[in-house]
Structure formats: C-alpha cells, structure tokens
Design a protein around this motif. Structure first.
Motif, PDB file in Angstrom:
ATOM      1  N   LEU A  18       0.865  -1.065  -0.020  1.00 27.96           N
ATOM      2  CA  LEU A  18       0.000  -0.142   0.151  1.00 27.96           C
ATOM      3  C   LEU A  18       0.888   1.196  -0.108  1.00 27.96           C
ATOM      4  O   LEU A  18       1.621   1.624   0.705  1.00 27.96           O
ATOM      5  CB  LEU A  18      -0.913   0.060   1.157  1.00 27.96           C
ATOM      6  N   ARG A  82      -6.249  -6.429  -1.509  1.00 27.02           N
ATOM      7  CA  ARG A  82      -6.598  -5.271  -0.967  1.00 27.02           C
ATOM      8  C   ARG A  82      -6.556  -5.254   0.624  1.00 27.02           C
ATOM      9  O   ARG A  82      -6.170  -4.300   1.257  1.00 27.02           O
ATOM     10  CB  ARG A  82      -7.993  -4.326  -1.318  1.00 27.02           C
ATOM     11  N   LEU A 139     -11.765  -0.386   1.030  1.00 26.13           N
ATOM     12  CA  LEU A 139     -11.170  -0.873   0.025  1.00 26.13           C
ATOM     13  C   LEU A 139     -11.209  -0.267  -1.342  1.00 26.13           C
ATOM     14  O   LEU A 139     -10.615  -0.653  -2.286  1.00 26.13           O
ATOM     15  CB  LEU A 139     -11.841  -2.394   0.069  1.00 26.13           C
ATOM     16  N   MET A 142      -8.631   2.568  -2.966  1.00 27.49           N
ATOM     17  CA  MET A 142      -7.339   2.099  -3.500  1.00 27.49           C
ATOM     18  C   MET A 142      -7.496   1.714  -4.729  1.00 27.49           C
ATOM     19  O   MET A 142      -8.476   1.568  -5.608  1.00 27.49           O
ATOM     20  CB  MET A 142      -6.967   0.833  -2.812  1.00 27.49           C
ATOM     21  N   PHE A 163      -0.738  -0.946  -4.431  1.00 25.74           N
ATOM     22  CA  PHE A 163      -1.925  -0.201  -4.517  1.00 25.74           C
ATOM     23  C   PHE A 163      -1.549   1.177  -4.054  1.00 25.74           C
ATOM     24  O   PHE A 163      -0.634   1.508  -3.197  1.00 25.74           O
ATOM     25  CB  PHE A 163      -2.868  -0.524  -3.500  1.00 25.74           C
TER      26      PHE A 163
END
Length: 270
Positions: A18, A82, A139, A142, A163
């Motif tokens: 992330l 995710r 979620l 992203m 992401f």
C-alpha cells in the motif's frame, strides 16, 4: 503427482503493498518505511508498507465490506490483496485506511489504531478486530498501480500487487519496531536522490515505482495514473539478459514503467 524439477524456479508468494499519498509543500509525497536490518528479505531497505497474504485475507466475509450501488457488480478479484495491504500497513506503520461502519466516513483516531494493533499482536483476526472497533476497510479508495514479480533466479520470491491510496487525514505513522524501524513522508524525487547519494537502499520494484510516480504533480495525478492503466495490472517479471553493453535486467515493453533495461549492477532484488 509429478515432482518439481530441481532447477525449477521457486513459486512466488502472493503479496500486497500500500502506497499512501499526500500533497506536500513540494508536491506529491509518499509514505515509506525502513525495514529492520536483521530481516531476511530486503534488510535495511526503504520500501512501502506491505507483506504476504494470509489465509484470512481470502475470507468471503470481506465481500460485505465492498460498497457498491449495484448488487450485481461485486468486489474486484484483487479483494484479498486489498485487505492484506491495509492490514500490513496497520501492523507496520500504524496507519489504518478505514471508515466508520455507520455515519460519515472518517479515519480512526490514535487510540483506536493503538487498540487495533494490540488486538492483532495478541492474535485476534483483522476482521474481528475491525468489526469490534466499528470500522470497515476503505477497500474502494485503493487503485492498483502494478504487479511486480521477483525474478525467477532468486530462491525467495514474491508476486506483489502495488496499490495507491490517499492517506487518511489525522493519522501519523508509528512503526512497529519489528519489521519497520522508521517511517517518513517524502517526494519520489527526494527518495531517488538520496538513494543515488548512497543514503538510502531501494529494491528494484520500489525504485521503478518511484521513477514512475516522480512525474505526478499531486495525489489526484497519481491516482489518475493508476486508473489509466490496465485492470488488473499485468505481471512485470524482470529477466536477466546479457547484452553487448553488459548484463541487464529487462522488463516488458508497454508495462508502463521505464527504463526497460537496467544494468544488473544497479539492481537490488532483496
């Protein structure tokens, strides 16, 4: 059952990363962490929060966390990735990309984040801990930027989805001290310059991601960059190639990243 040939490449572990974004004084900034020097993979490297998928990340119950106005349109196939990316970010640097289960969307406060990290450290499941705190993972905020695979020549390999997401306001990174020992916000250009000066260690996929995002002016520009690419992103597998100029690692044309060839001496894979 057929046996795996002894010279076959090691299977890659599914993983997720992330990259949190914010607009700083000098433009786009990213949150990076420094990995503990004693780790087996990428010791001391500057990376984005992330890690391997766990069995619980595949729980069908996570589908209920995906907001949609059309019930027939379900969550994306990368939903487990995710979930893993958000969980790993919470565990490593104490930032939770989430929203309240009821009422207006908003990030959890420091006390709620601390309680969630303590629950996970005690062995409680991510979904159970979130539900008890009254939050659901954001979620849908992203965007998948890329899918990088570790070269087949390495014994320890990962197949990682990267992401992007705007950073939740009101939260500051607090490293776990285990995998991550430091965190900082910085522009892609600054991170690349520090690496070039020998003050920072970057693995290949991180360096290539910084090169791609260095041309983005702000958060909106970076998110648009991810949205403009193919979904899901095709895998990018660096391949060692001997050229007249020397050995290089080559990535596929049209993958959205450049340069397509990097001298092997400049590539750090772990």
């Amino acid at each position: 059952m057929a046996e795996t040939p002894p010279d076959a490449p090691a299977p890659p572990h599914p993983a997720a990363t992330l990259i949190l974004l914010r607009d700083g004084v000098d433009g786009l900034e990213l949150l990076t962490i420094e990995r503990h020097a004693g780790l087996r993979f990428a010791p001391g490297a500057t990376v984005f929060p992330g890690g391997r998928l766990e069995a619980a990340d595949h729980d069908p119950a996570w589908r209920a966390s995906w907001p949609t106005a059309e019930p027939a349109v379900g969550p994306p196939a990368d939903l487990p990735h995710r979930v893993a990316a958000i969980r790993e970010c919470l565990e490593e640097c104490g930032i939770l990309l989430a929203q309240e289960r009821t009422g207006p969307a908003g990030p959890p406060g420091p006390s709620a984040v601390a309680a969630l990290r303590a629950a996970l450290a005690a062995g409680e499941g991510f979904g159970t801990a979130l539900a008890a705190a009254g939050f659901v993972p954001a979620l849908d905020r992203m965007a998948a930027l890329a899918r990088w695979m570790t070269p087949e020549t390495l014994p320890r390999r990962f197949d990682t989805l990267f992401f992007l997401a705007p950073a939740p306001p009101g939260q500051e990174p607090l490293c776990d001290g285990g995998e991550a020992v430091a965190a900082q916000w910085a522009s892609p250009r600054r991170l690349l310059a520090e690496a070039a000066a020998g003050r920072r260690r970057l693995v290949f996929a991180t360096r290539m991601t910084l090169l791609r995002l260095a041309g983005c002016a702000d958060v909106a520009d970076a998110m648009a960059c991810a949205a403009a690419g193919p979904q899901p992103p095709p895998p990018i597998l660096p391949v060692p190639v001997d050229t007249p100029a020397g050995p290089v690692f080559r990535i596929p044309a049209g993958c959205g990243f450049s340069p397509l060839e990097t001298p092997a001496e400049n590539v750090r894979l772990g």
